[in-house]
Design a protein around this motif. Sequence first.
Motif, mmCIF file in Angstrom:
data_model
loop_
_atom_site.group_PDB
_atom_site.id
_atom_site.type_symbol
_atom_site.label_atom_id
_atom_site.label_comp_id
_atom_site.label_asym_id
_atom_site.label_seq_id
_atom_site.Cartn_x
_atom_site.Cartn_y
_atom_site.Cartn_z
ATOM 1 N N GLU A 191 6.424 -1.440 -9.622
ATOM 2 C CA GLU A 191 5.349 -0.208 -9.978
ATOM 3 C C GLU A 191 4.030 -0.520 -9.149
ATOM 4 N N ARG A 192 3.793 0.770 -8.812
ATOM 5 C CA ARG A 192 2.282 0.647 -8.107
ATOM 6 C C ARG A 192 2.141 -0.164 -6.706
ATOM 7 N N GLY A 193 3.387 -0.624 -6.394
ATOM 8 C CA GLY A 193 3.715 -1.466 -4.939
ATOM 9 C C GLY A 193 3.388 -2.761 -5.349
ATOM 10 N N ARG A 194 3.485 -3.312 -6.437
ATOM 11 C CA ARG A 194 3.137 -4.938 -6.806
ATOM 12 C C ARG A 194 4.212 -5.659 -6.501
ATOM 13 N N ILE A 202 8.685 4.269 2.495
ATOM 14 C CA ILE A 202 7.246 4.312 2.766
ATOM 15 C C ILE A 202 7.445 5.215 4.191
ATOM 16 N N GLU A 203 8.194 4.352 5.241
ATOM 17 C CA GLU A 203 8.490 4.984 6.423
ATOM 18 C C GLU A 203 8.862 6.400 6.514
ATOM 19 N N GLU A 204 9.988 6.802 5.664
ATOM 20 C CA GLU A 204 10.480 7.905 5.453
ATOM 21 C C GLU A 204 9.547 9.041 5.025
ATOM 22 N N GLU A 205 8.541 8.435 3.852
ATOM 23 C CA GLU A 205 7.518 9.475 3.501
ATOM 24 C C GLU A 205 6.554 9.841 4.626
ATOM 25 N N TYR A 206 6.123 8.826 5.679
ATOM 26 C CA TYR A 206 5.324 9.018 6.604
ATOM 27 C C TYR A 206 5.704 10.066 7.569
ATOM 28 N N ARG A 207 7.177 10.193 7.648
ATOM 29 C CA ARG A 207 7.793 10.844 8.666
ATOM 30 C C ARG A 207 7.839 12.466 8.116
ATOM 31 N N ILE A 208 8.160 12.552 6.863
ATOM 32 C CA ILE A 208 7.928 13.578 6.094
ATOM 33 C C ILE A 208 6.617 14.271 6.187
ATOM 34 N N GLN A 209 5.634 13.484 5.793
ATOM 35 C CA GLN A 209 4.256 13.950 5.951
ATOM 36 C C GLN A 209 4.053 14.385 7.439
ATOM 37 N N ASN A 210 4.284 13.734 8.496
ATOM 38 C CA ASN A 210 4.010 13.935 9.838
ATOM 39 C C ASN A 210 4.692 15.491 10.321
ATOM 40 N N THR A 211 5.828 15.548 9.497
ATOM 41 C CA THR A 211 6.523 16.735 10.068
ATOM 42 C C THR A 211 6.108 18.038 9.285
ATOM 43 N N GLU A 212 5.664 17.800 8.197
ATOM 44 C CA GLU A 212 4.921 18.892 7.493
ATOM 45 C C GLU A 212 3.486 19.187 7.943
ATOM 46 N N PHE A 213 2.831 18.167 8.499
ATOM 47 C CA PHE A 213 1.536 18.346 9.269
ATOM 48 C C PHE A 213 1.806 19.061 10.420
ATOM 49 N N ARG A 214 2.623 18.830 11.148
ATOM 50 C CA ARG A 214 3.115 19.487 12.758
ATOM 51 C C ARG A 214 3.367 21.007 12.251
ATOM 52 N N ASN A 215 4.217 21.196 11.278
ATOM 53 C CA ASN A 215 4.661 22.411 10.982
ATOM 54 C C ASN A 215 3.627 23.507 10.603
ATOM 55 N N LEU A 216 2.580 22.733 9.911
ATOM 56 C CA LEU A 216 1.411 23.647 9.531
ATOM 57 C C LEU A 216 0.382 23.725 10.642
ATOM 58 N N SER A 217 0.586 22.882 11.608
ATOM 59 C CA SER A 217 -0.468 22.949 12.917
ATOM 60 C C SER A 217 0.216 23.924 13.883
ATOM 61 N N VAL A 218 1.435 24.398 13.942
ATOM 62 C CA VAL A 218 2.253 25.296 14.473
ATOM 63 C C VAL A 218 1.841 26.642 14.154
ATOM 64 N N ARG A 244 0.952 -1.249 -0.025
ATOM 65 C CA ARG A 244 0.170 -0.098 -0.066
ATOM 66 C C ARG A 244 0.794 1.371 -0.115
ATOM 67 N N ILE A 245 0.642 2.093 -0.917
ATOM 68 C CA ILE A 245 1.461 3.381 -1.283
ATOM 69 C C ILE A 245 0.573 4.352 -1.375
ATOM 70 N N SER A 246 1.016 5.605 -1.017
ATOM 71 C CA SER A 246 0.205 6.927 -1.209
ATOM 72 C C SER A 246 0.235 7.332 -2.634
ATOM 73 N N ALA A 247 -0.537 8.174 -3.265
ATOM 74 C CA ALA A 247 -0.704 8.761 -4.426
ATOM 75 C C ALA A 247 0.572 9.626 -4.521
ATOM 76 N N SER A 248 1.218 10.213 -3.712
ATOM 77 C CA SER A 248 2.268 10.969 -3.732
ATOM 78 C C SER A 248 3.506 10.390 -3.765
ATOM 79 N N ASN A 249 3.694 9.269 -3.682
ATOM 80 C CA ASN A 249 5.104 8.709 -3.713
ATOM 81 C C ASN A 249 5.400 8.305 -5.086
#
Length: 238
Positions: A160-163, A221-237, A98-103
């Motif tokens: 491709e597409r995580g297959r 994928i884990e690195e992508e999650y970390r980047i997304q979480n960091t960006e979300f926290r920055n936006l929340s601040v 399972r991958i996100s569309a942004s990957n």
Amino acid sequence: MTTSIIPALENFYDVTPQNQDLGSGYCTLLWRRGKLLVKPPGGVKLPYLASLNNQRSLVECLKHSPINLVSIDAKLGEGLLQFWADACEQAHKPIFLRISASNKQLKQGNQTWKWLQRTIDWIVAFSLLLLLSPVILGLIVLMQIYSPESLFCYEWRVGERGRLFRAMRFSSTVNYNITPLGRWMHKYSLNNLPLLFNVLRGDMNLLGSRSWTLADAIQLIEEEYRIQNTEFRNLSVQ
């Protein structure tokens, strides 16, 4: 949509420390229009399926189910991914990470050039196999002399597409690494020649996006999650 949980099948693969962090040791299963989503357990209590604590039971369930494909979450860890991939292979069900569309590294490439790229890959791979067939046959003979037990090794890779697919290589790096033959094959990447058969099957490309090992794909994928979480926290601040 139907939801259930099954035991995490720890007896069949070594559970690494990161997999043990899942806590309860259960998978959440979600059925959506012929697709089975395999995810880590959530915080909501859900009804249990009958125990599927061996691979044979899982294979039989997949075979007799209306599921068209399985989509599995990378958070479950490499051990469970391998377990489910093996079961899906025996049940003849395709399995996708399972991958996100942004990957951009794992998602499918531009469809406009997809057919042309596939055609070129097939022609080049077929030509290389014809050209290198004496080398491949010679390596098989030499490997049979050194160790007739196993010529090939197979590992799960992510395309491709995580297959998920089985990548085939000469087992020189496993069985022959301490021999002159193994060192020579590894030096010139001759152990990767059977991957041309994967290219013919459409599992991977010679051109365009590459395939990834399970460990590398999980890390991406884990690195992508970390980047997304960091960006979300920055936006929340802000």
